[in-house]
Design an enzyme around this catalytic site. Structure first.
Site, PDB file in Angstrom:
ATOM      1  N   ARG A 194       9.733  60.310   0.056  1.00 26.81           N
ATOM      2  CA  ARG A 194       8.466  60.750   0.661  1.00 26.81           C
ATOM      3  C   ARG A 194       8.013  59.772   1.754  1.00 26.81           C
ATOM      4  O   ARG A 194       6.826  59.439   1.874  1.00 26.81           O
ATOM      5  CB  ARG A 194       7.358  60.866  -0.399  1.00 26.81           C
ATOM      6  CG  ARG A 194       7.659  61.825  -1.522  1.00 26.81           C
ATOM      7  CD  ARG A 194       7.635  63.277  -1.051  1.00 26.81           C
ATOM      8  NE  ARG A 194       7.733  64.175  -2.190  1.00 26.81           N
ATOM      9  CZ  ARG A 194       8.878  64.576  -2.731  1.00 26.81           C
ATOM     10  NH1 ARG A 194      10.040  64.197  -2.206  1.00 26.81           N
ATOM     11  NH2 ARG A 194       8.885  65.389  -3.745  1.00 26.81           N
ATOM     12  N   SER A 207       1.564  68.165  -4.909  1.00 21.23           N
ATOM     13  CA  SER A 207       1.465  66.934  -5.713  1.00 21.23           C
ATOM     14  C   SER A 207       0.540  65.940  -5.026  1.00 21.23           C
ATOM     15  O   SER A 207       0.748  65.610  -3.858  1.00 21.23           O
ATOM     16  CB  SER A 207       2.839  66.280  -5.852  1.00 21.23           C
ATOM     17  OG  SER A 207       3.723  67.176  -6.443  1.00 21.23           O
ATOM     18  N   GLU A 237       0.120  60.988  -2.437  1.00 16.48           N
ATOM     19  CA  GLU A 237       1.191  61.478  -1.553  1.00 16.48           C
ATOM     20  C   GLU A 237       0.614  62.003  -0.230  1.00 16.48           C
ATOM     21  O   GLU A 237       1.139  61.683   0.829  1.00 16.48           O
ATOM     22  CB  GLU A 237       1.985  62.575  -2.271  1.00 16.48           C
ATOM     23  CG  GLU A 237       3.168  63.058  -1.455  1.00 16.48           C
ATOM     24  CD  GLU A 237       3.918  64.195  -2.124  1.00 16.48           C
ATOM     25  OE1 GLU A 237       4.352  64.025  -3.269  1.00 16.48           O
ATOM     26  OE2 GLU A 237       4.068  65.235  -1.474  1.00 16.48           O
TER      27      GLU A 237
HETATM   28  C1  LIG Z   1       1.454  73.935  -2.954  1.00 17.52           C
HETATM   29  C2  LIG Z   1       2.114  72.793  -2.226  1.00 17.52           C
HETATM   30  C3  LIG Z   1       3.377  72.382  -2.620  1.00 17.52           C
HETATM   31  C4  LIG Z   1       4.009  71.305  -1.972  1.00 17.52           C
HETATM   32  N1  LIG Z   1       5.256  70.942  -2.372  1.00 17.52           N
HETATM   33  C5  LIG Z   1       5.897  69.928  -1.761  1.00 17.52           C
HETATM   34  C6  LIG Z   1       7.215  69.544  -2.169  1.00 17.52           C
HETATM   35  O1  LIG Z   1       7.802  70.140  -3.075  1.00 17.52           O
HETATM   36  N2  LIG Z   1       7.809  68.506  -1.523  1.00 17.52           N
HETATM   37  C7  LIG Z   1       7.189  67.849  -0.501  1.00 17.52           C
HETATM   38  O2  LIG Z   1       7.810  66.921   0.036  1.00 17.52           O
HETATM   39  N3  LIG Z   1       5.951  68.195  -0.083  1.00 17.52           N
HETATM   40  C8  LIG Z   1       5.293  69.212  -0.687  1.00 17.52           C
HETATM   41  N4  LIG Z   1       4.026  69.562  -0.286  1.00 17.52           N
HETATM   42  C9  LIG Z   1       3.384  68.812   0.809  1.00 17.52           C
HETATM   43  C10 LIG Z   1       3.514  69.482   2.200  1.00 17.52           C
HETATM   44  O3  LIG Z   1       3.872  70.821   2.077  1.00 17.52           O
HETATM   45  C11 LIG Z   1       4.534  68.773   3.081  1.00 17.52           C
HETATM   46  O4  LIG Z   1       4.246  67.409   3.190  1.00 17.52           O
HETATM   47  C12 LIG Z   1       4.593  69.380   4.491  1.00 17.52           C
HETATM   48  O5  LIG Z   1       5.663  68.820   5.210  1.00 17.52           O
HETATM   49  C13 LIG Z   1       3.296  69.178   5.274  1.00 17.52           C
HETATM   50  O6  LIG Z   1       3.369  69.997   6.419  1.00 17.52           O
HETATM   51  P1  LIG Z   1       2.088  70.315   7.305  1.00 17.52           P
HETATM   52  O7  LIG Z   1       2.550  71.001   8.531  1.00 17.52           O
HETATM   53  O8  LIG Z   1       1.068  71.013   6.496  1.00 17.52           O
HETATM   54  O9  LIG Z   1       1.605  68.838   7.672  1.00 17.52           O
HETATM   55  P2  LIG Z   1       0.119  68.278   7.684  1.00 17.52           P
HETATM   56  O10 LIG Z   1      -0.428  68.282   6.304  1.00 17.52           O
HETATM   57  O11 LIG Z   1      -0.667  68.921   8.738  1.00 17.52           O
HETATM   58  O12 LIG Z   1       0.407  66.763   8.092  1.00 17.52           O
HETATM   59  C14 LIG Z   1       1.062  65.896   7.193  1.00 17.52           C
HETATM   60  C15 LIG Z   1       1.370  64.577   7.934  1.00 17.52           C
HETATM   61  O13 LIG Z   1       2.319  64.830   8.937  1.00 17.52           O
HETATM   62  C16 LIG Z   1       1.784  64.487  10.225  1.00 17.52           C
HETATM   63  N5  LIG Z   1       2.280  65.502  11.153  1.00 17.52           N
HETATM   64  C17 LIG Z   1       2.222  66.845  11.007  1.00 17.52           C
HETATM   65  N6  LIG Z   1       2.827  67.460  12.038  1.00 17.52           N
HETATM   66  C18 LIG Z   1       3.269  66.460  12.860  1.00 17.52           C
HETATM   67  C19 LIG Z   1       3.957  66.431  14.121  1.00 17.52           C
HETATM   68  N7  LIG Z   1       4.333  67.547  14.742  1.00 17.52           N
HETATM   69  N8  LIG Z   1       4.228  65.223  14.665  1.00 17.52           N
HETATM   70  C20 LIG Z   1       3.843  64.065  14.061  1.00 17.52           C
HETATM   71  N9  LIG Z   1       3.193  64.035  12.888  1.00 17.52           N
HETATM   72  C21 LIG Z   1       2.906  65.214  12.301  1.00 17.52           C
HETATM   73  C22 LIG Z   1       0.282  64.496  10.067  1.00 17.52           C
HETATM   74  O14 LIG Z   1      -0.344  63.647  11.018  1.00 17.52           O
HETATM   75  C23 LIG Z   1       0.145  63.970   8.662  1.00 17.52           C
HETATM   76  O15 LIG Z   1       0.301  62.582   8.649  1.00 17.52           O
HETATM   77  C24 LIG Z   1       3.362  70.640  -0.904  1.00 17.52           C
HETATM   78  C25 LIG Z   1       2.080  71.067  -0.506  1.00 17.52           C
HETATM   79  C26 LIG Z   1       1.461  72.131  -1.151  1.00 17.52           C
HETATM   80  C27 LIG Z   1       0.123  72.599  -0.685  1.00 17.52           C
END
Ligand SMILES: Cc1cc2nc3c(=O)[nH]c(=O)nc-3n(C[C@H](O)[C@H](O)[C@H](O)COP(=O)(O)OP(=O)(O)OC[C@H]3O[C@@H](n4cnc5c(N)ncnc54)[C@H](O)[C@@H]3O)c2cc1C
Length: 347
Positions: A173, A247, A343
């Protein structure tokens, strides 16, 4: 929201609501929200004084973020979402996906074309651009394994860069992008995906789910994805129905001596060797053992389905969810002497 400025490939809105842009669905506002449809517009935007001086947050779908307050600076979101095959070498393909593509759509796109590798990462919310940030992982697979390179706008050097996979510093992570937060705006990710790959089905429940689906031979990637989708839908609350960010705590890494001592006292505590004299403990087990599963303080709660997931039952604010998270963290520390780390990014 009314656009306060538009340019070639971007839109700017001032004092924008972010409540619909985070899966906890907590209220928060951004002083300035910039939606970028064409990554090339970043060169022009980086010349703007506001973007140079104000704190900048890159936002994907907000599924790994907890806003505890308004964002005083610029929130930048990449909307470009094209996916292209760059090269097909037969056994492997090189695929280019823009940062704004939805991750789960991309996984299904790859499976529909017979590309393997991403099946265990099905149904993870968020964008392709966020996938390398915390090196998303699930069911024994991490995305870093398949990333050949990351294209980004480097805010420090004000230029486009490409960071090769081995230089991304992927860990559990974790990545270089997370450690150098605020430096890179990821605009696209290049993947190398195999056509044939030994399926990874040894993670809890996957084989049983495949058997329940009637898959008796070596499963195809799409079948593994189907089994994992079913498992995830049963275990994790759906953010479309109840606000959450998956998580909330990482599984803590502790000295193996501490893990052994805890397991002598609590035989059911799951622990996995993590190398270098360390073990990974199940954060969900620790939280549940402290009685927090299903616990609720107003609209902020711990899911009754999965102890690792904090949920917004309706009108919880980010500050209320964060206060609850700290109570969970303190409770686990007081009982087991183990420090839990969040996380998601807590802002
Ligand atoms: C129900 C649920 C289940 C999940 N299961 C998992 C799992 O099994 N495994 C797992 O690893 N994660 C999981 N996650 C967490 C999440 O889905 C991931 O971390 C995902 O990659 C976040 O994507 P996002 O576009 O929503 O990013 P955001 O939440 O918008 O951003 C997350 C981080 O990434 C940065 N970021 C986003 N886009 C960019 C970009 N283009 N350039 C630079 N930085 C950027 C943001 O600044 C922030 O620091 C889960 C979340 C939920 C709600």
């Amino acid at each position: 929201m009314i656009a306060t400025a538009t340019g070639d490939g971007y839109t700017i809105v001032e004092n924008a609501s972010l409540q619909g842009r985070n899966t906890f669905r907590v209220p928060a506002r951004a002083a300035m929200l910039v939606d970028v449809r064409k990554p090339a517009a970043l060169a022009e935007l980086s010349g703007y004084a506001m973007l140079k001086s104000a704190p900048l947050l890159v936002l994907g779908e907000g599924s790994n973020i907890l806003f505890t307050r308004d964002w005083p600076g610029v929130v930048l979101s990449i909307a470009a979402h094209a996916i292209d095959v760059l090269e097909d070498e037969g056994r492997h393909v090189r695929v280019h996906a823009e940062a704004g593509a939805n991750w789960n759509d991309f996984v299904h796109w790859s499976l529909a074309r017979g590309f393997a590798g991403l099946e265990n990462l099905v149904l993870i919310p968020g964008t392709v651009g966020a996938a390398p940030i915390q090196n998303i992982g699930a069911y024994g697979v991490e995305v870093g394994e398949f990333i050949a390179g990351v294209e980004a706008w480097d805010l420090v050097e004000a230029r486009r860069v490409r960071i090769e996979g081995p230089d991304c510093g992927f860990g559990y992570r974790d990545s270089r992008f997370k450690r150098e937060a605020g430096r890179h705006v990821v605009t696209a990710v290049e993947f190398v995906l195999p056509r044939v790959r030994e399926p990874r089905t040894d993670y809890a429940g996957v084989r049983e789910e495949l058997a329940a689906l009637g898959v008796v031979d070596v499963p195809r990637p799409a079948e593994v994805a189907e089994a994992i989708s079913r498992l995830r839908m049963r275990k994790l609350p759906n953010p479309a129905l109840i606000g959450n960010a998956g998580s909330f705590f990482k599984n803590p890494l502790v000295a193996s001596t501490l893990a052994d001592a805890l397991q002598r006292e609590h035989a059911a505590l799951p622990a996995w060797p993590a190398g270098n004299g360390q073990s990974k403990l199940s954060a969900a087990w620790l939280i549940e053992a402290c009685g927090f599963k299903g616990h609720r303080e107003g609209d902020a709660g711990v899911s009754d389905r999965h102890a690792l997931v904090l949920v917004n039952h309706g009108d919880a604010t980010g500050a209320q969810l964060w206060a609850l998270a700290q109570r969970v963290r303190d409770g686990v520390h007081a009982r087991f002497g183990v420090e839990l780390e969040p996380e998601p990014i807590v802002l």
